[in-house]
Enzyme design. Structure first.
Site, short mmCIF file in Angstrom:
data_model
loop_
_atom_site.label_atom_id
_atom_site.label_comp_id
_atom_site.label_asym_id
_atom_site.label_seq_id
_atom_site.Cartn_x
_atom_site.Cartn_y
_atom_site.Cartn_z
N GLY A 41 -15.20 1.27 14.49
CA GLY A 41 -16.24 0.24 14.45
C GLY A 41 -15.86 -1.02 15.20
CD GLU A 42 -11.77 -3.83 12.99
OE1 GLU A 42 -10.73 -4.10 13.62
OE2 GLU A 42 -11.81 -3.72 11.75
CG HIS A 59 -13.09 2.88 3.11
ND1 HIS A 59 -13.86 3.88 3.68
CD2 HIS A 59 -11.82 3.17 3.41
CE1 HIS A 59 -13.07 4.73 4.31
NE2 HIS A 59 -11.82 4.32 4.16
NE ARG A 92 -6.36 1.23 -0.06
CZ ARG A 92 -6.50 2.23 0.80
NH1 ARG A 92 -5.49 2.61 1.55
NH2 ARG A 92 -7.64 2.84 0.90
CE LYS A 99 -0.40 2.41 6.67
NZ LYS A 99 -1.73 2.80 6.25
CD GLU A 120 -9.13 -1.92 3.79
OE1 GLU A 120 -8.70 -1.72 4.94
OE2 GLU A 120 -9.40 -1.01 3.01
NE ARG A 142 -10.08 11.66 4.43
CZ ARG A 142 -10.07 10.37 4.11
NH1 ARG A 142 -11.01 9.88 3.33
NH2 ARG A 142 -9.13 9.58 4.56
CG ASN A 195 -1.87 1.10 1.30
OD1 ASN A 195 -1.83 2.00 0.46
ND2 ASN A 195 -2.74 1.07 2.29
NE ARG A 212 -7.28 5.30 20.20
CZ ARG A 212 -6.40 4.59 19.51
NH1 ARG A 212 -5.94 3.47 20.01
NH2 ARG A 212 -5.94 5.00 18.35
N GLY A 260 -11.15 0.89 12.63
CA GLY A 260 -10.66 1.26 13.97
C GLY A 260 -11.76 1.60 14.97
P1 AMP Z 1 -8.44 3.16 11.14
O1 AMP Z 1 -8.42 4.35 10.22
O2 AMP Z 1 -9.42 2.12 10.72
O3 AMP Z 1 -7.09 2.61 11.46
O4 AMP Z 1 -9.03 3.73 12.54
C1 AMP Z 1 -8.31 4.64 13.34
C2 AMP Z 1 -9.20 5.23 14.41
O5 AMP Z 1 -9.84 4.17 15.15
C3 AMP Z 1 -8.45 6.02 15.46
O6 AMP Z 1 -8.29 7.36 15.06
C4 AMP Z 1 -9.35 5.91 16.68
O7 AMP Z 1 -10.33 6.93 16.63
C5 AMP Z 1 -10.03 4.57 16.51
N1 AMP Z 1 -9.46 3.52 17.37
C6 AMP Z 1 -8.45 2.70 17.05
N2 AMP Z 1 -8.17 1.84 18.07
C7 AMP Z 1 -9.04 2.13 19.05
C8 AMP Z 1 -9.28 1.61 20.36
N3 AMP Z 1 -8.55 0.60 20.86
N4 AMP Z 1 -10.27 2.16 21.08
C9 AMP Z 1 -11.01 3.15 20.56
N5 AMP Z 1 -10.83 3.70 19.34
C10 AMP Z 1 -9.87 3.19 18.60
#
Ligand code: AMP
Length: 398
Positions: free
Chosen positions: A333-334, A180, A91, A14, A384, A241, A7, A285, A331
């Site tokens: 959602g999980e 995505h 990617r 990455k 992905e 954004r 990527n 967070r 991030g």
């Molecule tokens: P991503 O772009 O999918 O890597 O998501 C990144 C975002 O997910 C971060 O800016 C956080 O807002 C959120 N995030 C990631 N890890 C955690 C966690 N352990 N607890 C809560 N939010 C998280």
């Protein structure tokens, strides 16, 4: 097959080396700050510990050469020689209407990816630099391109057209493409396997919410609408954004601040979203921590962020004429259990009932709706890179 998934960003690479047959990740890491004096490579060692190497990498070719060095390191490397890499999967962010699936890279494919430069000026050139660097370093190894936009190519015209003069669509390809796509495709398929249901019969809303965020409506395995547009700026409120905004606002801002396209781009891409409204951070967070300390702007930002997700879920339930499954991934959602809970508790009108206990899990596949819920709500961690590796292996096998 051993597939190297790359990527490439404008100053970063990455990578993951994946065994596409066993799905095992054999090595992973990344390079940052390419072209700057303090460029570095970080990677996971076989024992799981992380290592950072500071090394000068003036361009992507050198960065990828360093990745190969780490991959073939006699002590910590996952392979003995780069000859063991069967293929490289890239990617690629934008494929416009040229690509509705992953393809092997040929001179014609490279030309078409370049034709998408005007609509993805930050991403596609970096993707091409990566492809060209690999071509120089591994001239006989097959390469594939997996597009963020491809999965969304099944959208009908009523969903992808903007109500601008039609000639702009014809002349410049201005329309909704969505991004995505690899993630929406993966989680929508995976959730059906996980639940043991027939994907062809499901109406699914997938919520990919991370630093960037998008929602997709998927009917019988095909995307029928998604929240990102010509660029990844439309739709949900994101980390930095802006998402949906009255287009008249942008014209007004340009006039009021006497700024041009570049400055406006900076505002809508990097200074807006959760960071812009809260004035604190793009990381949820930090926002939750600030709210706990009584910060009002952080609360407004979080309320807006959740409200937009709710609005899109409602819109896509209407677009799909009902919904069977809602998926949370990426991030936020999980990991953000509280956010998932607040959203699900607003979805009673769709027949969602919620399982507080099940929802306490982070980063795992789990059903968070209660057994009597009319709609299954499920967390599916996205992958992905695995999709890129599998697509690449399939294309190479022919
Ligand atoms: P991503 O772009 O999918 O890597 O998501 C990144 C975002 O997910 C971060 O800016 C956080 O807002 C959120 N995030 C990631 N890890 C955690 C966690 N352990 N607890 C809560 N939010 C998280």
């Amino acid at each position: 097959m051993k597939i190297l998934v790359l990527n490439n960003g404008s100053s970063s690479v990455k990578y993951k080396l994946i065994d596409s047959d066993t799905k095992a990740v054999l090595a992973e890491g990344g390079v940052e700050k390419i072209g700057l004096p303090d460029s570095f490579l970080k990677f996971k060692k076989p024992d799981g510990s992380k290592q950072v190497i500071e090394v000068s990498m003036p361009d992507h070719k050198e960065a990828i050469r360093q990745v190969f060095k780490v991959l073939t390191d006699p002590k910590d490397g996952a392979i003995k020689s780069v000859e063991e890499i069967d293929a490289v999967g890239h990617r690629v962010v934008h494929g416009m209407e040229y690509f509705n699936k992953s393809v092997l890279i040929t001179p014609d494919v490279i030309e078409k990816i370049k034709e998408c430069y005007p609509v993805a000026p930050l991403h596609n050139p970096a993707n091409i630099i990566g492809i060209e660097a690999v071509t120089e370093l591994l001239p006989t190894t097959p390469q594939a391109a997996v597009f963020d936009t491809a999965f969304h190519q099944t959208m009908p015209a009523k969903a992808y057209m903007y109500a601008l003069p039609y000639e702009y669509y014809e002349k410049y390809g201005i329309r909704r493409y969505g991004f995505h796509g690899t993630s929406h495709r993966y989680v929508s398929k995976r959730v059906c396997e996980f639940l043991g249901v027939d994907a062809a019969k499901q109406k699914i809303i997938t919520c990919h919410i991370g630093n960037g965020g998008s929602i997709a409506a998927i009917d019988g395995g095909k995307c029928v609408d998604t929240s990102m547009g010509l660029t990844p700026t439309e739709g949900l409120m994101m980390g930095t954004r802006v998402g949906d905004v009255d287009p008249g606002t942008l014209v007004y801002l340009m006039e009021r601040l006497n700024i041009g396209a570049e400055e406006l781009q900076e505002i809508i891409q990097k200074k807006s979203g959760v960071k812009g409204v809260s004035g604190i951070s793009n990381d949820m967070r930090d926002i939750e921590a600030a709210i706990a300390e009584g910060n009002e702007r952080a609360k407004v930002a979080l309320d807006m962020y959740e409200y937009r997700i709710l609005k899109y879920i409602g819109a896509y339930a209407a677009a799909l004429d009902g919904v069977d499954i809602i998926v949370f991934t990426a991030g936020v959602g999980e990991n953000q259990c509280d956010l998932r809970e607040r959203i699900c508790k607003h979805l009673g009108y769709l027949g969602v009932t919620f399982d507080d206990e099940a929802n306490k899990v982070r980063g795992e596949e789990v059903v968070i709706s209660a057994p009597d819920s009319k709609v299954k709500v499920v967390v599916i961690p996205t992958d992905e890179e695995l999709v890129i590796a599998e697509d690449t292996a399939e294309l190479v096998k022919g």
